[in-house]
Motif scaffolding. Structure first.
Motif, short mmCIF file in Angstrom:
data_model
loop_
_atom_site.label_atom_id
_atom_site.label_comp_id
_atom_site.label_asym_id
_atom_site.label_seq_id
_atom_site.Cartn_x
_atom_site.Cartn_y
_atom_site.Cartn_z
N ARG A 1 98.88 115.30 56.86
CA ARG A 1 99.92 114.39 57.32
C ARG A 1 99.58 113.85 58.70
O ARG A 1 99.64 112.65 58.95
CB ARG A 1 101.27 115.15 57.34
CG ARG A 1 102.38 114.48 58.10
CD ARG A 1 102.81 113.17 57.47
NE ARG A 1 103.51 113.37 56.21
CZ ARG A 1 103.71 112.40 55.31
NH1 ARG A 1 103.26 111.18 55.53
NH2 ARG A 1 104.35 112.65 54.19
N GLU B 1 96.85 111.32 58.94
CA GLU B 1 97.15 110.14 58.11
C GLU B 1 96.45 110.15 56.75
O GLU B 1 96.36 109.12 56.10
CB GLU B 1 96.81 108.84 58.86
CG GLU B 1 97.63 108.67 60.13
CD GLU B 1 97.34 107.35 60.85
OE1 GLU B 1 96.16 107.02 61.00
OE2 GLU B 1 98.30 106.67 61.24
N ASP C 1 99.02 109.24 54.17
CA ASP C 1 99.24 107.78 54.16
C ASP C 1 98.09 107.08 53.45
O ASP C 1 98.31 106.14 52.68
CB ASP C 1 99.33 107.25 55.60
CG ASP C 1 100.64 107.63 56.27
OD1 ASP C 1 101.58 107.99 55.54
OD2 ASP C 1 100.72 107.56 57.50
N GLU D 1 98.50 107.26 49.78
CA GLU D 1 99.55 106.37 49.30
C GLU D 1 99.04 104.93 49.23
O GLU D 1 99.29 104.22 48.26
CB GLU D 1 100.76 106.48 50.23
CG GLU D 1 101.91 105.65 49.74
CD GLU D 1 103.24 106.28 50.01
OE1 GLU D 1 103.32 107.26 50.77
OE2 GLU D 1 104.22 105.77 49.45
N VAL D 2 98.30 104.54 50.27
CA VAL D 2 97.77 103.17 50.28
C VAL D 2 96.75 102.96 49.17
O VAL D 2 96.59 101.86 48.65
CB VAL D 2 97.15 102.86 51.66
CG1 VAL D 2 96.48 101.50 51.66
CG2 VAL D 2 98.21 102.90 52.73
N LYS E 1 102.03 99.52 59.46
CA LYS E 1 102.49 100.37 58.35
C LYS E 1 103.60 99.67 57.55
O LYS E 1 103.74 99.91 56.35
CB LYS E 1 102.96 101.72 58.87
CG LYS E 1 101.77 102.61 59.14
CD LYS E 1 102.12 103.98 59.62
CE LYS E 1 100.83 104.76 59.85
NZ LYS E 1 101.05 105.98 60.61
N LEU F 1 104.24 101.62 54.03
CA LEU F 1 104.28 103.02 54.45
C LEU F 1 105.52 103.29 55.28
O LEU F 1 105.95 104.42 55.42
CB LEU F 1 103.03 103.39 55.25
CG LEU F 1 101.75 103.57 54.46
CD1 LEU F 1 100.56 103.75 55.39
CD2 LEU F 1 101.85 104.76 53.52
N ARG G 1 98.61 96.77 46.91
CA ARG G 1 97.81 97.57 47.84
C ARG G 1 96.33 97.57 47.47
O ARG G 1 95.47 97.78 48.33
CB ARG G 1 98.33 99.01 47.87
CG ARG G 1 99.59 99.17 48.71
CD ARG G 1 100.21 100.50 48.42
NE ARG G 1 101.29 100.81 49.34
CZ ARG G 1 102.13 101.82 49.15
NH1 ARG G 1 102.01 102.61 48.10
NH2 ARG G 1 103.09 102.06 50.02
#
Ligand SMILES: Nc1ncnc2c1ncn2[C@@H]1O[C@H](COP(=O)(O)OP(=O)(O)O)[C@@H](O)[C@H]1O
Ligand SMILES: [Mg+2]
Lengths: 258, 260
Positions: free
Chosen positions: A122, A125, A128, A131-132, B64, B69, B96
């Motif tokens: 976390r 990142e 993140d 997720e991207v 973000k 995000l 994305r």
């Protein structure tokens, strides 16, 4: 932790933390049924958890079996009940000591590991980044780990129980001259499904809680390196407390039914 | 656009081009902390736009919001013609796959090899790759773009900071995005390595013609790579122009960025 907080604030924090954990559990149950299923990651987690904890669990189980038997012997001999040793040790290990001690060890080993791993992911990142890249990190990281602990901890408990009984049998063999065959015959006579089944069900809950708390603490880790340490630390403390709580509930409920 | 200082030269260059990113009146607070207070930005196709701002000014928060995000409190965020806030999860994931994101600290997956790191974005975006089953040529191409083909089987822990950043760049490019977002691409690197990374960014831009949004507080980076610079001050777009225009500005808040 801040020493100056009032009781009221502590209770409020406790309740909000419990609520958030419950919400996290709810999200787990929603996502666990939703594809895609990250089967490979799940297997990898199972393998790693088993691999990292097995030796620890075996050593601890063995020592507990030895110590429990050595320390109970004098008292049982005093009552002339030495031959009851397998029954007593078998029941106490399978019903209570095995699951709880091994769950506590796994809380120390696995919950802290998950907390630190997800926490650093976390903070740096990595979550993140997942997720991207279009991979649902909750599904990939949390669901697989919680399922893995839920499956692996009962297995580790079974291994731990077996080696604890073996340790106990070893003491009986050397100190009391009881053969291994007789020892294990007595144990299997003494144990009924009513001992084994609640203990196993309980172990599944221990595993679930350990995975859930580790993931929750890591997933919502605060920024900074201190955050990762705190995530690992509170994961162990909270997971251990939850193990005791689940154990209390389990004993309470099985007392009603059996 | 209601940027306070808009220089004419940069306005002419962007006239009539297609918009890749459109941010209007973006607001975001964390409790009492109002980070973005009405931020506007437009990025055109094939363009390099640098956003400069002090540390903690909300640059990462802004970027973000662009990929979903973070959710803005208020404002419009459109990327490649789609309004982020109206998208379903699947549509967002699809969008994305057209965006490359280079994270501030590289964000390589520690538990995976370089190859697995690069393959990770392909897991869910197979439709974009067509019927490709062998991912190795794509991985090799991406690694050759950053000059690290030999590192394919290493773990991130075995790489230096500069190498990690390059691998992260390769990972951001693996799906051939239409837009690349760089969050402080040179932060934490020594000046020579920074130059190398900037050189790579320019090569990639030239080779694939992608639009880039670059966030930085590194003046050298901004000078070399920017076609247009936007200054983020106190949560709004304070000034905008080319490097030459802004560095010769007499506004004290703008000068503060370019003073040596
Ligand atoms: N998840 C978050 N929760 C609370 N505050 C945040 C969060 N993310 C960023 N902030 C705050 O927003 C501000 C801007 O952060 P950031 O965008 O990371 O700055 P930078 O411009 O250096 O990238 C900081 O004051 C930071 O404390
Ligand atoms: Mg930042």
């Amino acid at each position: 932790m801040n020493q100056n907080r009032s009781i009221g604030e502590l209770i409020r924090d406790f309740l909000s933390e419990t609520g958030q954990l419950a919400y996290f559990a709810g999200r787990f149950f929603r996502e666990v049924v939703r594809p895609p299923y990250e089967f490979r990651e799940f297997l990898r987690q199972c393998y790693q958890m088993g691999n990292r904890s097995l030796v620890l669990v075996l050593v601890t189980g063995f020592i507990i079996g030895l110590v429990l038997t050595l320390q109970s012997r004098p008292t049982l001999i005093e009552f002339g009940a030495e031959s009851w040793m397998p029954n007593m040790v078998g029941i106490s290990i399978v019903r209570e000591i095995g699951p709880v001690i091994i769950a506590l060890i796994c809380a120390g080993r696995i919950a802290s590991g998950i907390g630190a791993e997800l926490g650093s992911m976390r903070v740096t990142e990595q979550i993140d980044a997942m997720e991207v890249s279009g991979t649902n990190p909750f599904n990939y990281l949390v669901v697989t780990r919680v399922l893995a602990t839920t499956l692996m901890i009962p297995l580790l408990v079974i291994f731990g129980d077996m080696i604890a009984l073996y340790g106990s049998a070893l003491v009986e063999y050397f100190k009391g001259g009881m053969s291994f065959q007789l020892y294990f015959n007595k144990v299997s006579d003494a144990l009924a499904y009513a001992d084994f089944i609640p203990a196993t069900i309980k172990s599944f809950f221990f595993g679930f809680m350990i995975g859930l708390v580790g993931c929750y603490k890591g997933y919502y880790c605060q920024k900074g390196t201190a955050g990762v340490g705190k995530a690992a630390n509170t994961a162990v403390v909270n997971a251990s407390l939850l193990v005791f709580f689940v154990d209390f509930m389990a004993v309470f409920i099985s007392d009603i039914f059996y | 656009m209601e940027t306070r200082t808009q220089h004419t030269e940069s306005k002419k260059a962007t006239a009539g081009k297609k918009e890749v990113i459109r941010i209007r009146d973006l607001r975001k607070s964390f409790g009492e902390n109002q980070v973005l207070r009405g931020f506007n930005l437009t990025l055109y196709e094939n363009e390099n736009l640098v956003v400069m701002g002090k540390s903690g000014s909300g640059k990462s928060v802004m970027i973000k919001c662009l990929v979903g995000l973070m959710e803005p409190d208020e404002g419009v965020v459109e990327v490649l013609g789609q309004d982020i806030s109206t998208l379903e999860q699947q549509e967002l994931d699809h969008l994305r796959s057209d965006i490359g994101f280079l994270f501030q600290g590289s964000a390589l997956y520690d538990s995976m090899t370089v190859r697995e790191n690069l393959e990770f974005p392909m897991r869910r975006h197979k439709e974009k790759l067509g019927r490709i089953t062998d991912t190795l040529p794509l991985v090799m191409e991406a690694l050759e773009n950053v000059g690290l083909a030999h590192a394919i089987d290493l773990m991130p822990a075995e790489l230096s900071g500069g190498m990690k950043r390059r691998i992260a760049l390769a990972r951001a490019l693996i799906l051939k995005p239409k837009l690349i977002l760089y969050d402080e691409p040179t932060s934490g690197l020594d000046p020579i390595t920074s130059k190398e990374i900037i050189g790579l960014m320019r090569n990639i831009q030239r080779k694939y013609g992608t639009a880039s949004l670059i966030i930085t507080h590194d003046v050298d980076c901004a000078r070399v790579i920017s076609e247009r610079i936007l200054l983020l001050v106190e949560g709004t777009n304070y000034a905008e122009g080319t490097y030459g225009e802004l560095s010769s500005s007499t506004d004290p808040k703008v000068e503060a960025f370019f003073k040596k």
